[in-house]
Design a protein around this motif. Structure first.
Motif, mmCIF file in Angstrom:
data_model
loop_
_atom_site.group_PDB
_atom_site.id
_atom_site.type_symbol
_atom_site.label_atom_id
_atom_site.label_comp_id
_atom_site.label_asym_id
_atom_site.label_seq_id
_atom_site.Cartn_x
_atom_site.Cartn_y
_atom_site.Cartn_z
ATOM 1 N N ASP A 24 0.915 -1.299 0.052
ATOM 2 C CA ASP A 24 0.023 0.014 0.104
ATOM 3 C C ASP A 24 0.924 1.361 0.125
ATOM 4 O O ASP A 24 1.973 1.102 0.243
ATOM 5 C CB ASP A 24 -1.090 -0.026 1.324
ATOM 6 C CG ASP A 24 -0.119 0.102 2.570
ATOM 7 O OD1 ASP A 24 -0.018 1.323 2.953
ATOM 8 O OD2 ASP A 24 -0.076 -0.829 2.959
ATOM 9 N N GLY A 25 0.220 2.412 -0.396
ATOM 10 C CA GLY A 25 1.131 3.568 -0.499
ATOM 11 C C GLY A 25 1.816 3.948 0.422
ATOM 12 O O GLY A 25 3.044 4.394 0.518
ATOM 13 N N ARG A 26 1.238 3.844 1.633
ATOM 14 C CA ARG A 26 1.718 4.452 2.832
ATOM 15 C C ARG A 26 3.011 3.934 3.284
ATOM 16 O O ARG A 26 4.042 4.120 3.759
ATOM 17 C CB ARG A 26 0.881 4.526 4.278
ATOM 18 C CG ARG A 26 1.267 5.491 5.293
ATOM 19 C CD ARG A 26 0.349 5.425 6.407
ATOM 20 N NE ARG A 26 0.827 6.140 7.623
ATOM 21 C CZ ARG A 26 0.746 7.417 7.655
ATOM 22 N NH1 ARG A 26 0.404 8.240 6.681
ATOM 23 N NH2 ARG A 26 1.130 7.999 8.935
ATOM 24 N N VAL A 27 2.721 2.281 3.460
ATOM 25 C CA VAL A 27 3.947 1.433 3.643
ATOM 26 C C VAL A 27 5.092 1.744 2.859
ATOM 27 O O VAL A 27 6.174 1.566 3.219
ATOM 28 C CB VAL A 27 3.570 0.074 3.877
ATOM 29 C CG1 VAL A 27 4.739 -0.921 4.171
ATOM 30 C CG2 VAL A 27 2.549 -0.035 5.043
ATOM 31 N N LEU A 28 4.847 1.434 1.640
ATOM 32 C CA LEU A 28 5.847 1.518 0.495
ATOM 33 C C LEU A 28 6.545 3.048 0.601
ATOM 34 O O LEU A 28 7.866 2.993 0.366
ATOM 35 C CB LEU A 28 5.143 1.315 -0.791
ATOM 36 C CG LEU A 28 6.285 1.278 -2.144
ATOM 37 C CD1 LEU A 28 7.405 0.349 -1.803
ATOM 38 C CD2 LEU A 28 5.557 0.933 -3.508
ATOM 39 N N SER A 29 6.001 4.132 0.789
ATOM 40 C CA SER A 29 6.516 5.320 0.839
ATOM 41 C C SER A 29 7.581 5.307 2.110
ATOM 42 O O SER A 29 8.626 5.716 1.834
ATOM 43 C CB SER A 29 5.478 6.428 1.059
ATOM 44 O OG SER A 29 5.958 7.807 0.946
ATOM 45 N N ARG A 30 6.952 5.019 3.252
ATOM 46 C CA ARG A 30 7.947 4.870 4.354
ATOM 47 C C ARG A 30 9.300 4.141 4.119
ATOM 48 O O ARG A 30 10.223 4.485 4.602
ATOM 49 C CB ARG A 30 7.218 4.255 5.634
ATOM 50 C CG ARG A 30 8.139 4.663 6.876
ATOM 51 C CD ARG A 30 7.383 3.840 8.117
ATOM 52 N NE ARG A 30 6.046 4.530 8.348
ATOM 53 C CZ ARG A 30 4.825 4.006 8.254
ATOM 54 N NH1 ARG A 30 4.871 2.665 7.657
ATOM 55 N NH2 ARG A 30 3.977 4.410 8.431
ATOM 56 N N ALA A 31 8.764 2.776 3.430
ATOM 57 C CA ALA A 31 9.971 1.948 3.293
ATOM 58 C C ALA A 31 11.159 2.446 2.333
ATOM 59 O O ALA A 31 12.254 2.576 2.403
ATOM 60 C CB ALA A 31 9.560 0.467 2.511
ATOM 61 N N ILE A 32 10.778 3.061 1.194
ATOM 62 C CA ILE A 32 11.563 3.710 0.304
ATOM 63 C C ILE A 32 12.587 4.957 1.097
ATOM 64 O O ILE A 32 13.739 4.880 0.871
ATOM 65 C CB ILE A 32 10.604 4.434 -0.935
ATOM 66 C CG1 ILE A 32 10.214 3.245 -1.732
ATOM 67 C CG2 ILE A 32 11.641 5.345 -1.589
ATOM 68 C CD1 ILE A 32 9.256 4.011 -2.685
ATOM 69 N N ARG A 33 11.913 5.652 1.741
ATOM 70 C CA ARG A 33 12.501 6.920 2.537
ATOM 71 C C ARG A 33 13.392 6.290 3.496
ATOM 72 O O ARG A 33 14.697 6.784 3.540
ATOM 73 C CB ARG A 33 11.455 7.806 3.329
ATOM 74 C CG ARG A 33 12.275 8.798 4.191
ATOM 75 C CD ARG A 33 11.307 9.938 4.835
ATOM 76 N NE ARG A 33 11.296 10.781 3.497
ATOM 77 C CZ ARG A 33 11.997 11.612 3.146
ATOM 78 N NH1 ARG A 33 13.178 11.969 3.919
ATOM 79 N NH2 ARG A 33 11.729 12.564 2.029
ATOM 80 N N TYR A 34 13.071 5.209 4.245
ATOM 81 C CA TYR A 34 14.125 4.699 5.222
ATOM 82 C C TYR A 34 15.123 3.740 4.520
ATOM 83 O O TYR A 34 16.432 4.006 4.910
ATOM 84 C CB TYR A 34 13.332 3.636 5.980
ATOM 85 C CG TYR A 34 12.438 4.338 7.262
ATOM 86 C CD1 TYR A 34 12.370 5.648 7.250
ATOM 87 C CD2 TYR A 34 11.735 3.578 7.927
ATOM 88 C CE1 TYR A 34 11.367 6.237 8.414
ATOM 89 C CE2 TYR A 34 10.803 3.910 8.773
ATOM 90 C CZ TYR A 34 10.629 5.395 9.111
ATOM 91 O OH TYR A 34 9.993 5.714 9.977
ATOM 92 N N ALA A 35 15.032 3.388 3.316
ATOM 93 C CA ALA A 35 15.775 2.683 2.473
ATOM 94 C C ALA A 35 17.067 3.597 2.033
ATOM 95 O O ALA A 35 18.334 3.282 2.040
ATOM 96 C CB ALA A 35 15.191 2.061 1.459
ATOM 97 N N VAL A 36 16.434 4.734 1.422
ATOM 98 C CA VAL A 36 17.553 5.875 1.158
ATOM 99 C C VAL A 36 18.278 6.195 1.921
ATOM 100 O O VAL A 36 19.564 6.521 1.831
ATOM 101 C CB VAL A 36 16.696 6.763 0.090
ATOM 102 C CG1 VAL A 36 17.615 8.016 -0.062
ATOM 103 C CG2 VAL A 36 15.890 6.330 -1.159
ATOM 104 N N GLU A 37 17.670 6.749 3.193
ATOM 105 C CA GLU A 37 18.352 7.238 4.463
ATOM 106 C C GLU A 37 19.595 6.128 4.756
ATOM 107 O O GLU A 37 20.473 6.636 5.511
ATOM 108 C CB GLU A 37 17.654 7.738 5.581
ATOM 109 C CG GLU A 37 16.739 8.911 5.084
ATOM 110 C CD GLU A 37 17.405 10.222 4.650
ATOM 111 O OE1 GLU A 37 18.533 10.212 5.199
ATOM 112 O OE2 GLU A 37 16.868 11.105 3.844
#
Length: 435
Positions: free
Chosen positions: A137-150
Motif C-alpha cells: 500500500d502507498g503509505r507503507v511503501l513510501s515509508r520503506a523507500i524513505r528509510y531505505a534511501v536514508e
C-alpha cells in the motif's frame, strides 16, 4: 611518496528535494506489470508523488538508472525472468547483479508473503529492506523507500569515514617509516622540523633531511632536494637519506661522503638528468664550531642572540650531486659561538611568490621574515610553523614545490613567561649567493 586515495563513494541522491523521489521497479513477469499503489513522499506538510519507472529486465534497468533515481524495488518473484538469462538464475543472483549495477543506490526486495527466509537472505546479500506483496500500500511503501534511501546514505557515509580513517592510519605509519627519527641524545641540542610535499595526497616529496650524533659527540645534520616531482624522486630522496646516515656512522664526512652519495644517486636515479642538491653540517662536540659542505644548495641561516640573523657563506660550495663527474665539495669551517640557532631549508621556502606578480621571496626575504618572527619571541616549532604559514600567505595559497625546514638550537634557558628573548628585528645583510 604518493599513496593513491581510493575514490570516494558517490552519495545516494538526496531524498528530500523539490522534485520528490524516483523509484525504479525491476520486474519480469510475462503475465503483466506489477500493480503499484499510488505513492506519496511523506515529507513536510504537503506530500509529493513518487515518480515510478518500470524496467522489464536488467538491460532496461541499466538504461533507466539515471542520477535522479533514489531507490530500486526488485521483485524477487520475477527476478529470474528480469535477468534475461536462459533458464532463469536464482533470484538472489539477480539481486547481486542489481547491487553491482547500482552500488550507490538503495535497493528494496519484494517477496511473496510466506517467503520470509528468502527476504532475510536478501537483506544479508545487500538489500536495505524487504517488503511482502501484501504490504504494497502507498503509505507503507513510501515509508520503506524513505528509510531505505536514508539507510543507504548512512552506510555510504560510514564507509567513507572508515576508509578515510584507515587511509590516515596507513599514511601515518608510512610517514613514520619514511621520515627520519633524529638521533641527538646527549648532544644538548634541540631541533624542530617542518615538512610538506608539494604534490596533493603525497606523503613525501623529493626533499629529505636527517640528524644523527656519532660516538665522538659530533652532531651531523643534512638537508637535500631531488630535482623533479613525483614518486620516483621521493623514493630517491629516501635512498639518499638512508645512505647518508649509514655513511656518516661509518665515519665518512665532507667531500668523501658527498662523492659516495653521488655514486649512489647515479646508480639509483631513473635518468641521467636527475640531480640532487644537499647541505651538510657537522657540529663539534662542544657545539661551538661546524664544518659546512654545500652541493648546489642554499646556505643555512645562523641566528645568535643580540645579532641580526645572517646566511652562512655560500662561496666555495660544489655542484649539485649528479651533475659533474669527479666533482669536489670543499668543507668550510664556521664559528657558531656559544648560543645559536641554525636554520636549514630547501628552496621550497624561498621560491614562493610575493603577491600577484612574479617576484619571489628569495633568501633576503626569508632572512627578514625569520628575523621579524624571532623579534616576536617565536622559537622552535612555533617559529617554523609561523614562517611556513607566512610564506604560504605571501604566495597566495599552497606552495607547489616540496618544502623542508630544519632548525637546530643550542640555546640557554627558555624565556620566562612574559619575557621575550633578545632577538633584533630588521633586515639582515645577505652575502652574495651564486645562482
Amino acid at each position: 611518496m604518493s599513496v593513491p586515495a581510493p575514490r570516494a563513494p558517490e552519495q545516494a541522491a538526496a531524498p528530500a528535494s523539490d522534485a520528490g523521489l524516483t523509484l525504479l521497479v525491476i520486474e519480469g513477469d510475462p503475465a503483466g506489470p506489477l500493480s503499484m499503489p499510488d505513492i506519496t513522499e511523506m515529507s513536510g506538510a504537503e506530500g509529493k508523488p513518487v515518480r515510478i519507472r518500470t524496467a522489464r529486465n536488467l538491460t532496461e534497468a541499466e538504461r533507466l538508472l539515471t542520477d535522479d533515481v533514489h531507490c530500486i524495488l526488485l521483485d524477487l518473484a520475477d527476478a529470474g525472468a528480469a535477468s534475461g538469462a536462459a533458464g532463469g538464475p536464482d533470484e538472489l543472483d539477480t539481486l547481486r547483479r542489481v547491487l553491482q549495477l547500482a552500488p550507490h543506490h538503495a535497493v528494496l526486495a519484494l517477496t511473496a508473503e510466506a517467503d520470509t527466509d528468502r527476504a532475510a537472505e536478501a537483506v544479508r546479500v545487500g538489500a536495505q529492506d524487504y517488503l511482502s506483496r501484501d504490504e504494497l500500500d502507498g503509505r507503507v511503501l513510501s515509508r520503506a523507500i524513505r528509510y531505505a534511501v536514508e539507510r543507504k546514505r548512512a552506510d555510504l557515509a560510514q564507509r567513507q569515514l572508515t576508509e578515510s580513517r584507515l587511509r590516515a592510519q596507513e599514511n601515518a605509519r608510512l610517514e613514520r617509516g619514511l621520515l627520519p627519527t633524529p638521533l641527538l641524545a646527549g648532544s644538548g641540542l634541540r631541533f624542530a622540523a617542518r615538512y610538506r610535499p608539494g604534490r596533493s595526497r603525497a606523503l613525501l616529496g623529493g626533499d629529505f633531511y636527517d640528524m644523527v650524533r656519532t660516538p665522538d659527540g659530533t652532531v651531523h645534520a643534512m638537508i637535500g632536494d631531488v630535482s623533479g616531482h613525483g614518486p620516483d624522486e621521493a623514493a630517491l630522496g629516501v635512498e639518499l637519506r638512508i645512505a647518508w646516515r649509514a655513511l656518516t656512522f661509518a665515519g665518512l664526512c665532507g667531500d668523501e661522503l658527498l662523492a659516495t652519495l653521488q655514486e649512489v644517486l647515479e646508480h639509483e636515479r631513473a635518468d641521467d638528468e636527475t640531480f640532487a642538491t644537499l647541505c651538510a653540517v657537522d657540529i663539534s662536540a662542544d657545539g661551538r664550531r661546524a664544518g659546512l659542505s654545500l652541493a648546489g644548495h642554499p646556505a643555512p641561516l645562523l641566528v645568535r642572540p643580540g645579532a641580526a640573523p645572517y646566511l652562512l657563506p655560500q662561496e666555495d660550495g660544489g655542484p649539485a650531486l649528479g651533475l659533474l663527474r669527479r666533482a669536489r665539495w670543499p668543507r668550510r669551517q664556521v664559528e657558531l659561538g656559544g648560543l645559536w640557532s641554525l636554520l636549514m631549508y630547501t628552496d621550497g621556502l624561498i621560491e614562493g611568490r610575493v603577491g600577484a606578480g612574479t617576484r619571489r621571496l628569495g633568501q633576503e626575504g626569508m632572512v627578514e621574515l625569520i628575523g621579524r618572527r624571532l623579534a616576536e619571541g617565536l622559537r622552535g616549532q612555533e617559529l617554523l610553523d609561523a614562517a611556513v604559514a607566512e610564506v604560504q600567505e605571501l604566495n597566495g595559497g599552497e606552495l607547489t614545490d616540496d618544502l623542508a625546514v630544519l632548525l637546530l638550537d643550542r640555546g640557554g634557558r627558555a624565556p620566562a613567561e612574559g619575557e621575550r628573548p633578545h632577538w633584533p628585528a630588521g633586515r639582515a645583510a645577505v652575502p652574495p649567493v651564486r645562482a
